[in-house]
Design an enzyme around this catalytic site. Structure first.
Site: not given
Ligand code: NAP
Length: 328
Positions: A56, A61, A91, A124
């Site tokens: 994704d 980004y 997006k 997005h």
């Molecule tokens: N469409 C939208 O508006 C939108 C908004 C937000 C996000 N997104 C997409 O969704 C993806 C994921 O969401 P997100 O990045 O917001 O957050 P997330 O995936 O819920 O959380 C990421 C956080 O969790 C930690 N983490 C990951 N695996 C872990 C594990 N097994 N144990 C402990 N901690 C862990 C990561 O730390 P480390 O990196 O240090 O491992 C990071 O700080 C984004 O990267 C993006 O591609 C889309």
């Protein structure tokens, strides 16, 4: 490096519209800030080696290019046979949400990725801003009316041209979908929104199920440093108790719960051990008792986007404060 083709089995879900290949339930998120591009390329390669086939990104980004490079390198190393083996989402950012900018924006995305099609292209946010580079925090004077009909028709053109195999939306509430659906000749395949045990989105998910829209989770672990209360999931006592009883981590319990809801998800980590940990959720189940406990967790949205859009009032065409509340 010797090629090691992964055999990890990740379940896949057929998308309800478009002609994309089924989406692997787990995808790697690449929303990162202040990281050199090589970190994304390396993470994509490590993920492919472990069995990830879903990625994704977004024009916002800045990770389209290194993601594309990672996939190309994986093909060169023989980790996958071709780009066809991976599901890639990108997006359209708010500054690109103008009917005449949609197809050119997707062409730019494809050039960044060095690919000739996307598996999934998403709007997005239901927010439109003046064309140009993104400005943060968003400026009130840059807000423009969101042309739901014109933008969706241009998204449909992307699919008709074969530039995107499926099209969808992100951060759309029911009211935004209500505005768009009457004009849709192609139903959005996906609505990508925050879903995790603290933000279960029951009403929105029910609405999307009725309309035939697949819900995909972002921030399935509660998000990164910019989320409003980023630790609400990973430090949940309810999830910790379940994790202890099942011999799993809190992250695995959260991801397993999302999967059991019939929701695919994109999760971000670039750490190899966590990439592996997050994959290990498909050969065990939560109990009914676990599910009841999780259903009782108090609900709130963690993705505030407050660093992007200052909550000062009517600064966007569709007020961002209206994206944020969970629909009960
Ligand atoms: N469409 C939208 O508006 C939108 C908004 C937000 C996000 N997104 C997409 O969704 C993806 C994921 O969401 P997100 O990045 O917001 O957050 P997330 O995936 O819920 O959380 C990421 C956080 O969790 C930690 N983490 C990951 N695996 C872990 C594990 N097994 N144990 C402990 N901690 C862990 C990561 O730390 P480390 O990196 O240090 O491992 C990071 O700080 C984004 O990267 C993006 O591609 C889309």
């Amino acid at each position: 490096m010797a090629a090691t083709r992964s055999t990890t089995a990740v379940p896949e879900l057929a998308l309800p519209s478009g002609n994309a290949r089924p989406v692997p339930v787990i995808g790697l998120g690449t929303a990162v800030m202040f990281q050199p591009p090589e970190t994304t390329k390396d993470a994509v390669l490590a993920a492919i080696e472990l069995g990830y086939r879903h990625f994704d990104t977004a024009s916002l980004y800045g990770t389209e290019k290194p993601l594309g490079e990672g996939v190309a390198e994986a093909v060169r190393r023989g980790l996958i046979e071709s780009r066809e083996e991976v599901f890639v989402t990108s997006k359209l950012w708010c500054t690109q949400c103008h009917p005449d900018l949609v197809v050119p924006s997707l062409r730019q995305t494809l050039e960044n990725l060095q690919m000739d099609y996307l598996d999934l292209y998403l709007i997005h946010m239901p927010v439109c801003q003046k064309p140009g580079p993104p400005v943060f925090p968003a400026r009130r004077e840059d807000a423009r009316p969101f042309d739901f009909k014109g933008v969706w028709q241009a998204m449909e053109e992307c699919q008709r041209l074969g530039l995107a195999r499926a099209i969808g939306v992100s951060n759309f509430r029911t009211k935004h979908l209500d505005k768009m659906m009457p004009f849709a000749t192609i139903t959005p395949a996906v609505n990508q929104v925050e879903v995790n045990p603290v933000c279960q989105q029951l009403k929105l998910r029910g609405y999307c199920a009725e309309k035939g829209i697949h819900v995909q989770a972002f921030s399935p672990l509660g998000g990164q440093s910019w989320a409003a209360e980023r630790n609400a999931v990973l430090e949940s006592e309810v999830l910790a108790e379940i994790a202890k009883a099942r011999g799993k981590t809190v992250a695995q319990v959260s991801l397993r719960w999302v999967f059991e809801q019939g929701v695919s998800f994109v999760v971000k980590t670039y750490k190899k051990e966590r990439l592996k940990e997050n994959l290990e959720i498909f050969d065990w189940e939560l109990t009914d008792e676990d599910r009841v406990k999780i259903s009782r967790i108090p609900q709130k949205k963690l993705s505030g986007f407050s660093f992007m859009f200052k909550p000062e009032g009517e600064f966007t065409s569709v007020d961002v404060s209206e994206i944020n509340p969970i629909e009960e």
